[in-house]
Scaffold this active site. Structure first.
Site, PDB file in Angstrom:
ATOM      1  N   GLU A1150     -24.734 -55.731 -48.821  1.00 30.24           N
ATOM      2  CA  GLU A1150     -23.278 -55.715 -48.624  1.00 30.24           C
ATOM      3  C   GLU A1150     -22.694 -54.654 -49.552  1.00 30.24           C
ATOM      4  O   GLU A1150     -23.119 -54.536 -50.710  1.00 30.24           O
ATOM      5  CB  GLU A1150     -22.615 -57.054 -48.999  1.00 30.24           C
ATOM      6  CG  GLU A1150     -22.803 -58.191 -48.047  1.00 30.24           C
ATOM      7  CD  GLU A1150     -22.034 -59.448 -48.525  1.00 30.24           C
ATOM      8  OE1 GLU A1150     -21.149 -59.322 -49.402  1.00 30.24           O
ATOM      9  OE2 GLU A1150     -22.330 -60.539 -48.029  1.00 30.24           O
ATOM     10  N   GLU A1199     -11.491 -60.890 -41.812  1.00 27.26           N
ATOM     11  CA  GLU A1199     -11.768 -62.319 -41.582  1.00 27.26           C
ATOM     12  C   GLU A1199     -10.584 -63.135 -42.102  1.00 27.26           C
ATOM     13  O   GLU A1199     -10.438 -63.356 -43.303  1.00 27.26           O
ATOM     14  CB  GLU A1199     -13.069 -62.714 -42.295  1.00 27.26           C
ATOM     15  CG  GLU A1199     -14.292 -61.976 -41.763  1.00 27.26           C
ATOM     16  CD  GLU A1199     -15.543 -62.272 -42.567  1.00 27.26           C
ATOM     17  OE1 GLU A1199     -16.302 -63.201 -42.216  1.00 27.26           O
ATOM     18  OE2 GLU A1199     -15.766 -61.566 -43.571  1.00 27.26           O
ATOM     19  N   LYS A1202     -11.054 -66.415 -44.400  1.00 24.17           N
ATOM     20  CA  LYS A1202     -11.853 -66.315 -45.616  1.00 24.17           C
ATOM     21  C   LYS A1202     -11.084 -66.925 -46.784  1.00 24.17           C
ATOM     22  O   LYS A1202      -9.865 -66.765 -46.900  1.00 24.17           O
ATOM     23  CB  LYS A1202     -12.137 -64.829 -45.897  1.00 24.17           C
ATOM     24  CG  LYS A1202     -13.339 -64.554 -46.774  1.00 24.17           C
ATOM     25  CD  LYS A1202     -14.630 -64.570 -45.988  1.00 24.17           C
ATOM     26  CE  LYS A1202     -15.812 -64.155 -46.826  1.00 24.17           C
ATOM     27  NZ  LYS A1202     -15.911 -62.696 -46.973  1.00 24.17           N
ATOM     28  N   GLU A1208      -9.984 -60.581 -49.904  1.00 26.44           N
ATOM     29  CA  GLU A1208     -11.169 -61.058 -49.177  1.00 26.44           C
ATOM     30  C   GLU A1208     -10.970 -61.025 -47.660  1.00 26.44           C
ATOM     31  O   GLU A1208     -11.933 -60.992 -46.893  1.00 26.44           O
ATOM     32  CB  GLU A1208     -11.515 -62.487 -49.604  1.00 26.44           C
ATOM     33  CG  GLU A1208     -12.000 -62.621 -51.030  1.00 26.44           C
ATOM     34  CD  GLU A1208     -13.369 -61.972 -51.234  1.00 26.44           C
ATOM     35  OE1 GLU A1208     -14.213 -62.056 -50.319  1.00 26.44           O
ATOM     36  OE2 GLU A1208     -13.584 -61.368 -52.295  1.00 26.44           O
TER      37      GLU A1208
END
Length: 1227
Positions: A1150, A1199, A1202, A1208
């Site tokens: 990642e 997202e 999240k 995030e």
């Protein structure tokens, strides 16, 4: 190769014959084919190959390993005395497959239809099939009758047929251990048969026996007296596997009394391996044609001709033209031991702990030679990999292909030894044109086993060469040689060091591979410029469009070629020119006339050739006799060593030229001569023309030939359509531009126009190259040549002599041409255009305008005219050239994005560059369905995905896409998978249920589990259980088991060379590292420079985090760090080394930068990070330079569900409606 137990261990263990077992499988398969209507059009192996490589035919190297289907009568003999080939199905005469006659020879593997030859026959005189279980009477498997033949592989229950039989008349099974009497294993009786593989206890049969009459065990090394390993005494038995030092016991001994080593090629005097003498020992592995001592293909030479030791190992410097080599293992017959279907192969155990079960399955005695070979093969597959080695064993065709593709990807070629014709003479001379195939290889050795098993491995620092050979009797071959640059990890007892008298690690050591060995190679570009690593240049060249590329992209693309213009007085020799083509991976050449030196140099290189007929020769070749002589002297004299593709009969002949009348007759005569030589289908005859034959070219759809050219070109087109040849067209957008710069835009000529320039009905034209080609296609259609293809036989742009002829324009044209030709034209989209760049060198003797002398790609000293670096610019004479990639197609962008930093890229670059992947985070309620997500990966050329848990819809959608996958085990599942049963079920449900359609790369067991968390105790047991389940499914070498960690495990990270794990994390991570080192798996590390920066913006500079610092920011000894990403990775590498994991690689599982939620989280910073990251990872780190970093960008989408801070929710590269968030444009 490798720690290869030794060269003889793999190459000579083939002495064990599994022919009978192979026959059983072959016959069963052939009977099944007969039962279901005969052999299918495609074998199961070809079907699987096509599923993996749908656009690429199965290579000859693989086809050669498949057993030939049963056919016809005996290939050579039908006479009474001809021996029966057990692999042939006979048509008639006594040996008929279905024969029921009393005198008919019975094929023991055929099921007869009725009568006393019936499979279940109980008649006294019926031959017994040793592999059939009979129903009753004396033929019963358990038969005890006196006259019943004894099946040496059956365990009998009692009586004198009992396995332990002691009767005088009982046949002795040489593989059975007897209990007593003179049949006892330890029998000392004079008349007791001696088992040459048994170690006797005493009385002259002792292992160490020195008595004159004692039988000698050929596999024992004796200690002393005449029987010594080095014995030279007249009466001493010769160990056939020992290399003797001198005298008539030499390996190549010709002495009358010397025992014959069945695996040695003798020169003559009845001891020749191929000897037909009555008293000559018979090599049991040779198929003789007639009579038991009559060799099938003897080619013995006269006694007294000098013998030469077999070429086993040699120095790299000996790999040179003219060197004589002795390669009996290249000349040996092919091994057709069949593959088993994957399901069947997986049902048969394949491990040391299952050895008794395996031997029982094949009815091999535990002390038999077959059993020993089985043990050795399994032992070889289970051995510990050497340092720098990766290995696996494939027990089926499917697993061989799938595992190899998993290791190297699909951008591969498969090479193997090639013999022009079968020969038994092992003496060859190395020819010219040795090719360096690269250093990213996978070598697969065929092992000795009842069915086909391959041990495949790759070793760091190994170079593969394709070596042209010429036998002493004219047989031509291409052999594969392997050179190991670093042998420091090899055992000091390796035979190579004894043969060459060197020590480990001192010099490169080379060897040729055995006949049936396969070598998988990545397509690569091996150019070495002083300022750039080879790995980096492989990426840079492809993206920048540098000519020094074969450009064999994904198999379907025909390579770019280069024209070898030679109108100059300062050019290198022909041999050096051909070497420059080969060393730079240029796979095609256009040669304007049959220059003999160039043709000789091309032999064995596999460079495909357009050979020209000079315009001045056309008139003579209009007569058949002259054409026949021309073909004989310039084609047949060099074929097949030279790979002729097309014959270009004349170049740019104008209809009004005097030679025009001779072009078609010359073409017809040359084609007739090729057809007579049976080369008409292989070598196509054409001519090279220019677009000036067109009378109308605008719009392209109205293209037609002029009234002047039509009578000339139309019959030629009819000839091409009839013979299936393309027309060769020289296409130069440069000339229309300089002739009419007011109406023809420069960007239109250079492929750099930002959008369509010409609209022709539904077709849009953004470059002049396409418009010219499509106008010519339209003209062909009008002239009856709709099925005639076009090969661009010349194209280029000069670098001097005109205001438009600049280095900048030239490099832009070449780069964009190479980028573009894979896409086809608007009229024929998706059809790659075979294209030849003009020319290899500037030609200082060329007539015409000054520009004519400046089309070269290399200078006469063989240096490239254009120098490149990796900051996506071309630097000619210190000038910066910006590049516009807006016109490049998505397919090409998959390559271009690597250098340009665009995230939407698979980056599958010529093998050396590991692709960029993208993580599929799915913690959101507004995302597209799984099939659409996978489609987005595919349409944008993203070749790798990280999936955090086994989402079934995504796994189903991934099937058949070729996208490689990191599949995660959710942290919540770790405890259950710490039990083997649950792990087996997980692998069955989530891996085996989808493999091989889904290309699993790594299993990430847990994500960012901290040492203090309750789940930490389950990570390693779960990894071990998942790994064991994969090994049991024979996927252990293909799918690596690892875990994903964050950099919080590091206790000290500055300076990077002092990196170490914290006291808290060390007990947790150290055993995991040991597991990874042992299994050859990488560790997955999530690396985010964003977080250190926002955590300490006072001390960490933003440009250091974004890869934009103008120079080094951190100095760590001799290593300079210009970005934080490298510093984090190298600190982790240092920690791995301290923890015993110096051979464990890092995959960045990642990395990313958010676009919202913090002052540093902006779209601009995110775009900068992603673009610079992709630019950078091809280079490696300061600690490990030149090693591309496999990297996964986080994440595909924002997202919205999240947890955590706002940032995030904003790491996505695409919005939920599948639109890219960033338009990354370079200026």
């Amino acid at each position: 190769m490798v720690s290869m137990s030794d060269a003889w261990g793999w190459e000579n263990q083939r002495m064990v014959s599994f022919h009978s077992m192979a026959i059983r499988f072959l016959v069963v398969f052939s009977l099944l084919n007969v039962a279901f209507g005969g052999r299918q059009a495609l074998s199961s192996e070809e079907v699987h190959w096509n599923s993996v490589f749908p656009d690429t035919p199965m290579p000859k190297a693989l086809k050669n390993l498949l057993p030939p289907p049963p056919t016809g009568t005996s290939k050579k003999f039908k006479g009474v005395d001809a021996p029966v080939n057990p692999f042939i199905i006979y048509e008639n005469v006594g040996g008929n497959k279905k024969s029921k006659g009393v005198d008919a020879l019975v094929n023991p593997f055929i099921i007869s239809e009725n009568g006393d030859r019936n499979k279940e026959s109980k008649g006294v005189n019926a031959p017994v099939n040793p592999f059939i279980i009979y129903e009753n009477v004396g033929r019963n498997k358990k038969s005890k009758g006196v006259n019943a033949p004894v099946n040496p592989f059956i365990i009998y229950e009692n009586g004198d047929r009992n396995k332990e039989s002691k009767g005088v008349n009982a046949p002795v099974n040489p593989f059975i251990i007897y209990e007593n009497v003179d049949r006892n294993k330890e029998s000392k009786g004079v008349n007791a048969p001696v088992n040459p593989f048994i170690i006797y206890e005493n009385d002259g049969r002792n292992k160490k026996s020195k008595g004159v009459n004692a039988p000698v065990n050929p596999f024992i090394i004796y200690e002393n007296v005449g029987i010594n390993k080095k014995s030279k005494g007249v009466n001493a038995p010769v160990n056939p596997f020992i290399i003797y030092e001198n005298g008539d016991r030499n390996k190549e001994s010709k002495g009358v009394d010397a025992p014959v080593n069945p695996f040695i090629i003798y020169e003559n005097d009845g001891k020749n391996k191929e000897s037909k003498g009555v008293n000559a020992p018979v090599n049991p592995f040779i198929i003789y044609e007639k009579q038991s001592t009559d060799n099938k293909n003897s080619v013995g030479r006269k006694h007294g001709q000098a013998a030469m030791n077999e070429t086993i190992y040699f120095f790299q410097e000996d790999l040179r033209p003219g060197k004589i080599v002795n390669l009996p293992l290249l000349a040996k017959p092919r091994d057709f031991t069949p593959f088993l279907p994957r399901q069947l192969a997986h049902s048969i155990p394949f491990s040391t702990d299952k050895l008794p079960e395996i031997l029982n399955h094949f009815s091999f005695g535990s002390e038999s030679l077959q059993a020993d070979a089985v043990k050795q093969t399994i032992k070889g597959c289970e051995r510990q990999a050497m340092r720098g080695e990766q290995m696996f064993c494939a027990t089926s065709f499917d697993s061989l292909v799938d595992s190899s593709v998993s290791k190297l990807g699909r951008n591969v070629q498969l090479v193997a030894n090639e013999l022009g014709k079968e020969t038994n003479d092992p003496m060859f001379s190395i020819g010219r044109g040795i090719q360096n195939m690269g250093e990213e290889e996978l070598v697969c050795h065929k092992m000795t086993y009842p069915y086909a098993v391959f041990l495949c491995h790759s070793i760091e620092g190994t170079v593969v060469y394709k070596v042209p050979l010429v036998g002493i009797h004219g047989t031509k071959a291409n052999a594969i040689a392997i050179c190991h640059k670093d042998t420091s990890a090899w055992s000091p007892n390796h035979p190579a060091f004894f043969i060459l008298n060197v020590k480990p690690g001192t010099v490169p050591i080379c060897h040729f591979v055995v006949r049936d060995t396969l070598v998988w190679e990545n397509f690569s570009i091996s150019i070495d410029f002083p300022s750039l690593s080879k790995t980096s240049m492989a990426a840079a060249y492809l993206v920048l469009g540098v000519f020094i590329a074969s450009l064999t992209i994904t198999g379907a693309i025909k390579p770019i070629g280069v024209c070898d213009g030679r109108v100059a007085d300062n050019l290198p020799s022909a041999a050096d020119v051909v070497g420059l083509y080969a060393s730079n991976g240029i796979g095609k050449m256009r040669l304007y006339d049959p220059d003999q030196a160039t043709l000789q140099a091309l032999g064995g290189t596999d460079i495909e050739l357009i050979l020209g007929v000079a315009n001045g020769d056309l008139q003579s070749l209009a007569t058949p006799t002259a054409a026949n002589v021309w073909v004989q002297n310039n084609i047949l004299a060099f074929s097949p060593a030279v790979k002729f593709l097309y014959i270009a009969v004349g170049n740019e002949i104008k209809p009004t030229d005097p030679e025009a009348q001779f072009v078609l007759p010359a073409m017809q005569n040359i084609n007739d001569a090729l057809v007579s030589a049976q080369l008409g289908d292989q070598i196509k005859v054409s001519t090279s023309v220019e677009p000036s034959l067109l009378g109308q070219s605008f719009p392209p759809s109205s293209g037609s030939f002029s009234e002047t050219s039509s009578p000339y070109i139309t019959p030629i087109i009819a000839f091409l359509a009839n013979t299936g040849a393309p027309i060769l067209v020289n296409v130069y957008p440069y000339y229309p531009y300089i002739s009419n710069p007011q109406d023809v835009r420069l960007d239109y000529a250079l492929f750099s126009a930002p959008g369509p320039v010409v609209q022709d009905g539904a077709l849009s034209y953004q470059n002049l190259f396409d418009a010219i080609l499509d106008a010519f296609y339209s003209a062909l259609e009008t002239a009856g040549g709709a099925n005639v293809g076009i090969v661009v036989s010349e194209t280029g742009w000069p670098s001097s002599g005109n205001p438009a002829a600049t280095v900048e324009n030239a490099v832009t044209y070449y780069q964009n041409t190479i980028n573009h030709v894979m896409n086809g034209t608007p009229k024929r989209p998706g059809q790659p255009i075979e294209t030849y760049l003009f020319a290899m060198f500037d030609e200082d003797q060329k007539d015409g305008a000054e520009t004519e002398r400046h089309f070269g790609l290399f200078s006469p000293d063989m240096q490239p005219k254009y120098i490149y670096d990796l900051i996506v610019r071309v630097i000619p004479q210190e000038n910066f050239i910006p590049m516009d990639f807006q016109s490049v197609s998505k397919t090409l962008m998959a390559v271009t994005y690597l250098v340009l930093g665009v995230f939407t890229a698979s980056l599958t670059l010529t093998g050396a560059i590991k692709p960029i992947g993208v993580c599929d985070g799915r913690v959101a309620d507004n995302l597209p369905p799984a099939p659409d997500v996978v489609g987005l990966y595919t349409s944008n050329g993203i070749g790798k995905m990280r999936l955090y848990d086994p989402d079934l819809a995504t796994l189903q959608a991934l099937g058949g896409t070729g996208i490689e996958l990191i599949l995660g085990v959710a942290n919540g599942d770790l405890q259950s998978l710490a039990t083997p049963t649950a792990a087996n079920a997980w692998v069955q449900n989530n891996i085996l249920a989808f493999s091989p359609a889904v290309k699993f790369l790594y299993i990430a067991v847990g994500n960012e589990v901290k040492p203090t968390e309750p789940d930490a105790q389950f990570v390693l047991p779960a990894m071990q259980n998942v790994y064991n389940a994969l090994v049991a499914a024979e996927l252990g070498g293909q799918i690596k088991v690892t875990t994903s960690v964050d950099t919080g495990l590091i206790g000290q990270s500055f300076p990077p060379s002092s990196g170490s794990f914290s006291e808290t994390s060390s007990p947790y991570i150290t055993p995991i590292i040991a597991f990874l080192a042992n299994t050859g798996a990488p560790i997955l590390v999530n690396v985010y420079p964003y977080y250190p920066y926002i955590g300490n913006p006072q001390d960490i500079r933003l440009d250091y985090a974004l890869f934009t610092a103008p120079g080094p920011v951190v100095q760590d000894g001799a290593l300079s760090y210009q970005n934080l990403f490298d510093a984090i990775l190298d600190a982790f590498y240092s920690a791995l080394e301290t923890a015993g994991g110096s051979n464990v690689e890092i995959v960045v599982s990642e990395t990313g930068w958010p676009s919202f939620g913090n002052p540093a989280s902006t779209v601009e910073n995110a775009a900068t990070y992603y673009q610079n990251l992709i630019n950078h990872v091809v280079n490696g780190t300061p600690k490990r330079p030149g090693q591309p970093i496999e990297t996964y960008l986080f994440a595909m989408f924002d997202e919205n569900q999240k947890g955590g801070t706002e940032t995030e929710l904003h790491f996505g590269l695409f919005t939920p409606d599948q639109q890219p968030k960033y338009n990354l444009i370079f200026s």
